[in-house]
Design a protein around this motif. Structure first.
Motif, short mmCIF file in Angstrom:
data_model
loop_
_atom_site.label_atom_id
_atom_site.label_comp_id
_atom_site.label_asym_id
_atom_site.label_seq_id
_atom_site.Cartn_x
_atom_site.Cartn_y
_atom_site.Cartn_z
N HIS A 48 0.81 -1.22 0.00
CA HIS A 48 0.00 0.00 0.00
C HIS A 48 0.85 1.27 0.00
CE1 HIS A 48 -3.60 -2.36 0.57
NE2 HIS A 48 -3.07 -2.95 1.65
N TYR A 49 2.13 1.17 -0.03
CA TYR A 49 3.02 2.34 -0.03
C TYR A 49 3.82 2.34 -1.33
CZ TYR A 49 2.05 3.12 4.91
OH TYR A 49 1.43 3.40 6.10
N GLN A 50 3.89 3.51 -1.94
CA GLN A 50 4.70 3.70 -3.13
C GLN A 50 5.85 4.65 -2.79
OE1 GLN A 50 4.34 1.92 -5.73
NE2 GLN A 50 2.35 1.02 -5.20
N GLU A 51 7.04 4.29 -3.20
CA GLU A 51 8.23 5.03 -2.78
C GLU A 51 9.09 5.35 -3.99
OE1 GLU A 51 10.22 3.52 0.73
OE2 GLU A 51 12.15 3.81 -0.25
N THR A 52 9.74 6.52 -3.95
CA THR A 52 10.69 6.89 -4.99
C THR A 52 11.74 7.83 -4.43
OG1 THR A 52 10.94 7.88 -7.19
CG2 THR A 52 9.30 8.85 -5.76
N ASP A 53 12.94 7.69 -4.92
CA ASP A 53 14.00 8.64 -4.57
C ASP A 53 14.27 9.63 -5.70
OD1 ASP A 53 15.14 6.95 -6.37
OD2 ASP A 53 16.88 6.42 -5.15
N ASP A 54 13.47 9.52 -6.77
CA ASP A 54 13.55 10.50 -7.87
C ASP A 54 12.62 11.65 -7.53
OD1 ASP A 54 13.82 11.90 -10.18
OD2 ASP A 54 13.13 10.31 -11.52
N LEU A 252 7.23 25.90 -0.22
CA LEU A 252 8.00 24.91 -0.96
C LEU A 252 7.20 23.62 -1.08
CD1 LEU A 252 11.53 25.40 0.65
CD2 LEU A 252 10.67 26.37 -1.46
N TRP A 253 7.50 22.85 -2.11
CA TRP A 253 6.85 21.56 -2.30
C TRP A 253 7.86 20.58 -2.88
CZ3 TRP A 253 5.93 25.84 -5.32
CH2 TRP A 253 6.27 25.74 -6.66
N VAL A 254 7.46 19.34 -3.05
CA VAL A 254 8.33 18.30 -3.61
C VAL A 254 7.68 17.75 -4.86
CG1 VAL A 254 9.31 16.01 -3.24
CG2 VAL A 254 9.36 17.69 -1.40
N ASP A 255 8.45 17.70 -5.93
CA ASP A 255 8.02 17.04 -7.16
C ASP A 255 8.62 15.63 -7.17
OD1 ASP A 255 6.46 19.06 -8.27
OD2 ASP A 255 8.21 20.08 -9.11
N ALA A 256 7.76 14.64 -6.91
CA ALA A 256 8.18 13.24 -6.85
C ALA A 256 7.83 12.57 -8.17
CB ALA A 256 7.51 12.52 -5.69
N ASN A 257 8.82 12.04 -8.85
CA ASN A 257 8.62 11.43 -10.17
C ASN A 257 8.43 9.93 -10.01
OD1 ASN A 257 9.21 13.94 -11.79
ND2 ASN A 257 11.15 13.73 -10.70
N PHE A 258 7.19 9.50 -9.91
CA PHE A 258 6.86 8.09 -9.74
C PHE A 258 6.76 7.41 -11.11
CE2 PHE A 258 5.40 9.72 -5.67
CZ PHE A 258 5.80 8.72 -4.79
N LYS A 259 7.09 6.13 -11.13
CA LYS A 259 6.91 5.36 -12.35
C LYS A 259 5.41 5.21 -12.63
CE LYS A 259 11.11 2.62 -11.66
NZ LYS A 259 11.65 1.25 -11.45
N LEU A 342 13.54 11.53 -0.46
CA LEU A 342 12.93 10.22 -0.59
C LEU A 342 11.47 10.36 -0.18
CD1 LEU A 342 13.13 7.11 -0.98
CD2 LEU A 342 13.68 6.97 1.46
N VAL A 343 10.55 10.01 -1.07
CA VAL A 343 9.12 10.21 -0.85
C VAL A 343 8.42 8.86 -0.78
CG1 VAL A 343 7.00 11.17 -1.81
CG2 VAL A 343 9.13 12.46 -1.99
N LYS A 344 7.55 8.72 0.21
CA LYS A 344 6.74 7.52 0.36
C LYS A 344 5.29 7.96 0.53
CE LYS A 344 8.28 4.17 2.90
NZ LYS A 344 8.64 3.35 4.09
N VAL A 345 4.41 7.43 -0.33
CA VAL A 345 2.99 7.80 -0.33
C VAL A 345 2.17 6.62 0.14
CG1 VAL A 345 1.04 8.57 -1.75
CG2 VAL A 345 3.33 9.48 -2.19
N ASP A 346 1.26 6.88 1.06
CA ASP A 346 0.34 5.87 1.58
C ASP A 346 -0.88 5.83 0.66
OD1 ASP A 346 -1.38 4.23 2.92
OD2 ASP A 346 -1.29 5.30 4.83
#
Length: 390
Positions: A48-54, A252-259, A342-346
């Protein structure tokens, strides 16, 4: 003794084999339990968690440009300096602007006097009309008397003709005076002096000159930190010349590039955690998904991929997902634009929306630092009109 030793030698390898089998069995059980535990953890939690370091910190970069052309005479700030809204960042040579301002004041005064003269001429034309009416009345009276005398042959025919011509001449003079008055009235009508078009045009030019003079001082539109300063003293700049950028430490915000394979259950409003490389695991930012971009990075690149070629290789694309950060955490632990995270989304709650359904209401950002109060120049205009309007 030797017989007893011979009987014990075969038993030693057997004991070692048993011990080895037992150890392998225990190790296998441990691996199976670990695998089962990981599968259970993956099924219940990890999937249930998606993670990316991009993922990188992003923010507003307010580009500073001058509103008028000129030569830079003073630079007050440098990179990393803190500035507040309204602070003077640099100054341009005001000589040309001051000269234009003086000319505009002179032109306004001249326009006021010329328009005031038209108003005075209107009164003069009215007096001329009254005079011409008197002359016409006198000529008509003289003509009527001569008509009676002519009928009695008391005067000659030539004198009667002269009286008739005098009436026609008086009518023509009256008509000329009326047309002159009408032409003058077309210029001024009944409009007050300050509202005359010529004066208003000159006043607008004076305001433009005053604004140009004020804009020789380039000010900061927002609070922030100076970055990428490129302007130097003595440089001749135009309104299209980038001078520097002011970067606010807030919003400020974070742009997380998920696959693209990670986005099936990602929705707006889902919670996220962000760990930046600058602070490491010591600081975990709490955030939430506020939007998914409408295109991948390659789609908006300067040279987008041409996938209609024969030698096509499929590449998994990445889609920018915007993560909003907790403002208090950002204030306590400041970030910088471009830092890696490093972003992790629930994604356990897939009931949200993938795209916004209502437009944003109101302004997202605004500033009044570039808005000038026209009260001083309006007072100057009123004073010039009063001084030259008679």
């Amino acid at each position: 003794m030797s017989a007893q030793a011979e009987s014990q030698q075969p038993q030693q390898p057997t004991a070692k084999k048993r011990s080895r089998k037992r150890a392998l069995l225990i190790l296998g059980i441990i691996f199976l339990l670990a695998g089962a535990a990981y599968l259970a953890y993956w099924y219940l939690v990890a999937r249930h968690y998606q993670e990316t370091d991009d993922a990188y910190v992003a923010g507003n970069q307010v580009q500073i440009m001058a509103q008028v052309t000129g030569s830079v005479t003073r630079v007050n700030v440098d990179d990393t300096d803190l500035v507040h809204k309204g602070d003077v960042l640099l100054t341009l040579d005001p000589t040309d602007a001051e000269q234009a301002f003086e000319r505009a004041q002179t032109e306004l005064a001249s326009s006021v006097r010329q328009t005031h003269q038209l108003i005075i001429n209107s009164k003069q034309y009215q007096a001329t009309i009254a005079l011409r009416k008197t002359e016409l009345s006198q000529a008509e009276t003289d003509y009527q008397r001569r008509v009676v005398l002519g009928a009695a042959n008391a005067i000659g025919r030539e004198e009667l003709q002269h009286a008739r011509d005098a009436v026609a001449s008086a009518k023509a003079s009256l008509d000329v005076a009326q047309q002159q008055y009408n032409a003058n009235q077309a210029m001024i009508l009944s409009t007050p002096l300050a509202q005359q078009p010529a004066i208003q045009q000159a006043a607008a030019q004076l305001r433009d000159a005053w604004l140009a003079l004020q804009r020789t001082r380039v000010v900061a539109p927002i609070d922030g930190y100076v970055s990428r300063r490129s302007v130097q003293v003595g440089a001749q700049i135009t309104t299209n010349t980038p001078l520097m950028a002011v970067v606010p430490a807030t919003n400020l915000w974070v742009d997380a590039n998920f696959k693209e394979t990670q986005l099936a259950n990602m929705r707006i409003g889902q919670p996220a955690t962000v760990v930046s490389d600058i602070y490491g695991d010591d600081v975990v930012y709490q955030g939430k998904v506020v939007g998914l971009d409408m295109g991948t990075g390659s789609a908006f690149s300067l040279l987008p991929a041409q996938n209609a070629t024969g030698n096509w290789i499929k590449v998994v694309q990445r889609l920018p997902v915007r993560i909003e950060l907790d403002p208090k955490q950002v204030a306590d632990h400041p970030l910088r634009i471009g830092l890696s995270t490093l972003v992790k989304v629930d994604t356990r709650d897939p009931q949200g929306q993938m795209l916004a359904s209502v437009p944003r209401k109101g302004a997202l950002y605004e500033t009044n630092a570039l808005t000038l109060d026209l009260a001083p120049v309006d007072k100057l205009i009123a004073d010039i009109i009063q001084a030259n309007g008679g």
